[in-house]
Write a protein that holds these residues in place. Structure first.
Motif, short mmCIF file in Angstrom:
data_model
loop_
_atom_site.label_atom_id
_atom_site.label_comp_id
_atom_site.label_asym_id
_atom_site.label_seq_id
_atom_site.Cartn_x
_atom_site.Cartn_y
_atom_site.Cartn_z
N TYR A 204 0.82 -1.21 0.00
CA TYR A 204 0.00 0.00 0.00
C TYR A 204 0.86 1.26 0.00
CZ TYR A 204 -4.01 -2.97 0.99
OH TYR A 204 -4.99 -3.92 0.91
N LYS A 205 0.28 2.34 -0.51
CA LYS A 205 0.96 3.63 -0.55
C LYS A 205 0.52 4.49 0.63
CE LYS A 205 1.12 3.72 -5.62
NZ LYS A 205 0.71 4.48 -6.84
N ILE A 206 1.43 5.37 1.06
CA ILE A 206 1.13 6.37 2.08
C ILE A 206 1.21 7.73 1.39
CG2 ILE A 206 1.84 7.37 4.28
CD1 ILE A 206 3.14 4.67 4.95
N VAL A 207 0.14 8.50 1.51
CA VAL A 207 0.02 9.72 0.72
C VAL A 207 -0.25 10.93 1.61
CG1 VAL A 207 -1.40 10.90 -1.01
CG2 VAL A 207 -0.75 8.51 -1.35
N TYR A 208 0.45 12.01 1.31
CA TYR A 208 0.19 13.33 1.92
C TYR A 208 -0.64 14.13 0.94
CZ TYR A 208 1.26 18.35 2.24
OH TYR A 208 1.18 19.72 2.25
N THR A 209 -1.72 14.74 1.43
CA THR A 209 -2.54 15.61 0.58
C THR A 209 -2.57 17.02 1.17
OG1 THR A 209 -4.73 16.03 -0.35
CG2 THR A 209 -4.66 14.88 1.77
N PRO A 210 -2.41 18.04 0.33
CA PRO A 210 -2.48 19.42 0.82
C PRO A 210 -3.91 19.98 0.81
CG PRO A 210 -1.87 19.43 -1.48
CD PRO A 210 -2.02 17.97 -1.09
N ASN A 211 -4.88 19.15 0.43
CA ASN A 211 -6.23 19.64 0.21
C ASN A 211 -7.08 19.77 1.46
OD1 ASN A 211 -5.69 19.78 -2.54
ND2 ASN A 211 -6.36 17.68 -2.90
N THR A 212 -6.52 19.43 2.61
CA THR A 212 -7.23 19.61 3.87
C THR A 212 -6.21 19.76 4.99
OG1 THR A 212 -9.05 18.77 5.23
CG2 THR A 212 -7.45 17.16 4.42
N LYS A 213 -6.67 20.16 6.15
CA LYS A 213 -5.72 20.49 7.21
C LYS A 213 -6.25 20.10 8.59
CE LYS A 213 -5.94 24.79 5.91
NZ LYS A 213 -5.75 26.26 5.80
N ALA A 214 -5.31 20.05 9.54
CA ALA A 214 -5.62 19.81 10.94
C ALA A 214 -4.52 20.45 11.77
CB ALA A 214 -5.73 18.32 11.22
#
Length: 293
Positions: A204-214
């Motif tokens: 499986y891949k681990i992905v960072y997305t900039p489209n949301t935040k916390a």
């Protein structure tokens, strides 16, 4: 867009008002299908009573003792009924769009097992706390491209990464079943790195997305304590021992024992932190001698 059920898993240990703030942010999520599970790790600050009083609709598990990050996460994984699990530390704060956008990315590719958002420091809302890590195979240090930097759009692109913190993380239930839960050789520190490695090894891949935040309400530089020094040192040496190639393991041990450790102990002496020397040595010894369960 499909809205598969998500189990939101919050690990609480003396979270006080922070865990209430975390739960309040979860209640504002723009997502129609989720359950909330809180694992309380033997808190002594009355967190459990506050949670029961203000959030009677959630599932609260009250442990009599602190099982650590690993024990609590694995406990929650067994209870989770969703197709995805959103893991949150008790001091995390979610944006309303967090869950919808993380799930959207996860559904875009069957091989995406973990997704993380932009994570900022709560006290510095536009300064990165984490955007995912890459490992130095010799020193064992994790490198985060964003940590401590102001968000000026320089990381506004989705990318595959090697390691992520478990403080704010979405994992696909299918990937969890394939890779297994967290490794109970660990208590805290590097347990999430070991887990990420097994997820990637499962295909499986681990992905960072900039489209949301916390946001994560942690200190930019935490005060060192014997507990932290012991568990961090043990976790890092254990992870490098278990996950490295034979050559990298050999180079790491040489670096850690003959270069890093003398410098680390000398820095404790210079700062008058004599109480940190024993837990550092003990953490190193136990990390290098532990065997995988």
């Amino acid at each position: 867009m499909k809205y598969p059920k998500v189990s939101i898993l919050i690990i609480n240990y003396n979270g006080g008002d922070k865990v209430i703030r975390c739960l309040n942010s979860v209640m504002k999520l723009d997502y129609p299908s989720y359950e909330i599970i809180v694992i309380d790790n033997g808190s002594s600050d009355g967190s459990q009573e506050k949670i029961k009083k203000e959030f009677s609709q959630i599932k609260l598990v009250e442990n009599k003792e602190n099982l650590g990050s690993v024990g609590a996460h694995n406990q929650g994984f067994k209870l989770a009924k969703g197709d995805f699990i959103l893991g949150l530390d008790d001091d995390a704060v979610a944006s309303p769009s967090l869950l919808k956008n993380l799930v959207k990315v996860a559904l875009s590719n069957n091989k995406i097992g973990i997704v993380v958002p932009k994570i900022y420091y709560y006290s510095k809302p536009n300064i990165f706390n984490s955007t995912g890590f890459f490992l130095n195979p010799i020193t064992g240090k994790m490198k985060d491209l964003g940590i401590g930097k102001e968000d000026k759009g320089q990381l506004d692109f989705q990318r595959e990464i090697d390691y992520v913190p478990s403080s704010i993380i979405l994992i696909k239930k299918e990937a969890l079943k394939t890779a297994g839960g967290m490794n109970e050789d660990y208590f805290v520190y590097y347990e999430d790195s070991d887990w990420c490695l097994r997820v990637r090894n499962a295909g499986y891949k681990i992905v960072y997305t900039p489209n949301t935040k916390a946001w994560h309400d942690c200190k930019t530089q935490g005060e060192l304590s014997p507990f932290r020094v012991y568990h961090y040192t043990r976790g890092k040496t254990l992870f490098m021992k278990q996950s490295s190639t034979p050559l990298n393991k050999f180079l790491f041990i040489l670096f850690h024992i003959f270069l890093y450790s003398p410098a680390r102990i000398f820095s404790f002496i210079l700062k008058g932190k004599f109480n940190l020397i024993k837990p550092y040595i003990q953490g190193t010894k136990e990390g290098l001698s532990s065997k995988r369960k």
